[in-house]
Design an enzyme around this catalytic site. Structure first.
Site, PDB file in Angstrom:
ATOM      1  N   GLY A  91      50.734 -31.685  34.796  1.00 19.48           N
ATOM      2  CA  GLY A  91      51.040 -32.189  36.128  1.00 19.48           C
ATOM      3  C   GLY A  91      50.504 -31.255  37.202  1.00 19.48           C
ATOM      4  N   GLY A  92      51.367 -30.402  37.733  1.00 17.28           N
ATOM      5  CA  GLY A  92      51.015 -29.528  38.857  1.00 17.28           C
ATOM      6  C   GLY A  92      49.706 -28.769  38.671  1.00 17.28           C
ATOM      7  N   TRP A 131      48.038 -36.545  38.146  1.00 16.29           N
ATOM      8  CA  TRP A 131      48.076 -36.129  39.566  1.00 16.29           C
ATOM      9  C   TRP A 131      49.347 -36.574  40.268  1.00 16.29           C
ATOM     10  CZ3 TRP A 131      42.493 -37.314  41.814  1.00 16.29           C
ATOM     11  CH2 TRP A 131      41.546 -36.565  41.100  1.00 16.29           C
ATOM     12  N   LYS A 132      50.090 -37.467  39.654  1.00 17.50           N
ATOM     13  CA  LYS A 132      51.298 -38.030  40.282  1.00 17.50           C
ATOM     14  C   LYS A 132      50.955 -38.601  41.662  1.00 17.50           C
ATOM     15  CE  LYS A 132      54.038 -35.057  37.386  1.00 17.50           C
ATOM     16  NZ  LYS A 132      55.301 -34.381  37.137  1.00 17.50           N
ATOM     17  N   GLY A 134      57.815 -29.839  35.871  1.00 16.87           N
ATOM     18  CA  GLY A 134      57.840 -29.394  37.272  1.00 16.87           C
ATOM     19  C   GLY A 134      58.795 -28.249  37.546  1.00 16.87           C
TER      20      GLY A 134
HETATM   21  P1  PGA Z   1      54.183 -30.498  35.223  1.00 20.43           P
HETATM   22  O1  PGA Z   1      54.276 -32.070  34.985  1.00 20.43           O
HETATM   23  O2  PGA Z   1      52.984 -29.986  34.457  1.00 20.43           O
HETATM   24  O3  PGA Z   1      54.025 -30.336  36.716  1.00 20.43           O
HETATM   25  O4  PGA Z   1      55.452 -29.900  34.706  1.00 20.43           O
HETATM   26  C1  PGA Z   1      53.957 -32.638  33.742  1.00 20.43           C
HETATM   27  C2  PGA Z   1      54.149 -34.114  33.784  1.00 20.43           C
HETATM   28  O5  PGA Z   1      55.082 -34.584  34.452  1.00 20.43           O
HETATM   29  O6  PGA Z   1      53.378 -34.877  33.171  1.00 20.43           O
END
Ligand code: PGA
Length: 251
Positions: free
Chosen positions: A230-231, A9-10, A172
């Site tokens: 991530g996203g 989720w960052k 990202g």
């Molecule tokens: P992303 O990020 O799927 O948004 O590219 C992946 C990650 O940083 O683990």
């Protein structure tokens, strides 16, 4: 090998939106079973919130931890603290931390060793920059990262970890590695781990712009055992489709 799908989720969501996301995922049928392990990694302040929901089949991981158990380390969180709050996993060495907090492979190895001893399973991230890829250095960069982490953590420790290949140029950006590009690096990682006396059973996840649209093609590769997302892990439909794609894989 069993598939693993991890949501990173960052630094996103708040108490209410985190609860809503996890409840919606559970309602959409996102859960671990015989085919797939599902893990979400909220920011520190949301770990207890998600753990309190006690959702069956969704394990919890943190996005980082310190290499010591306790002490004078202002602003840090230890693996012990994460275990206490309900975490079973921890992401270590994400490229955003390597870039912003200047974490190096030696430190990541130390963190992995301590986390594992404390009861967390580390998800160790490695990956090359676009410039390194363009210079034909991808394999040497990956091997060098692994060598340094193994030297610091020990081969025995890394045998119990999960490794995530995350090309920095794909994170990202919406520009995921193609299945072929990812698979050839995963083969390199698999062979190198073997050469370093690390067990065969280490799950190798791909990360970097994984979506519902590209997950199935990535998962069809023999050496891709899941994804670090991530996203797309913040969107119920996307994340549940990725988990479903992992469930349908027969390697
Ligand atoms: P992303 O990020 O799927 O948004 O590219 C992946 C990650 O940083 O683990």
């Amino acid at each position: 090998m069993k598939m693993t799908v991890v949501g990173n989720w960052k630094m996103n969501l708040a108490q209410n939106s985190a609860r809503e996301l996890v409840r919606s995922l559970a309602q959409a049928g996102v859960k671990s079973d015989n085919a797939v392990d599902v893990i979400v990694c909220p920011p520190y302040t949301l770990l207890g919130t998600v753990a309190d929901l006690q959702i069956e089949g969704i394990a919890i991981g943190a996005q980082n931890c310190h290499h010591a158990a306790k002490g004078a380390f202002t602003g840090e969180i230890s693996a012990e603290m994460l275990v206490e709050i309900g975490c079973r996993y921890v992401i270590l060495g994400h490229s955003e931390r390597r870039r912003d907090q200047h974490e190096d492979n030696e430190l990541i190895g130390r963190k992995a060793h301590h986390a594992l001893q404390s009861g967390l399973r580390p998800i160790i991230c490695i990956g090359e920059t676009l410039e390194q890829r363009k210079n034909g250095e991808t394999f040497s960069v990956i091997k060098d990262q692994l060598d340094k982490i193994i030297t610091s953590a020990t081969a025995e420790c890394v045998s119990s970890c999960i490794v995530a290949y995350e090309p920095i140029w794909a994170i990202g950006t919406g520009l995921a590695a193609s299945a072929e590009q990812a698979e050839e690096v995963h083969v390199c990682i698999r062979e190198h781990l073997k050469a370093c006396a690390v067990a065969d059973l280490v799950p190798l996840l791909y990360g970097g712009s994984v979506t519902a649209d590209n997950a199935a093609a990535l998962f069809a590769c023999r050496n891709i055992d899941g994804a670090l997302v991530g996203g797309a892990s913040l969107k119920v439909d996307e994340f549940s489709s990725i988990v479903q794609a992992a469930r349908e894989v027969v390697h």
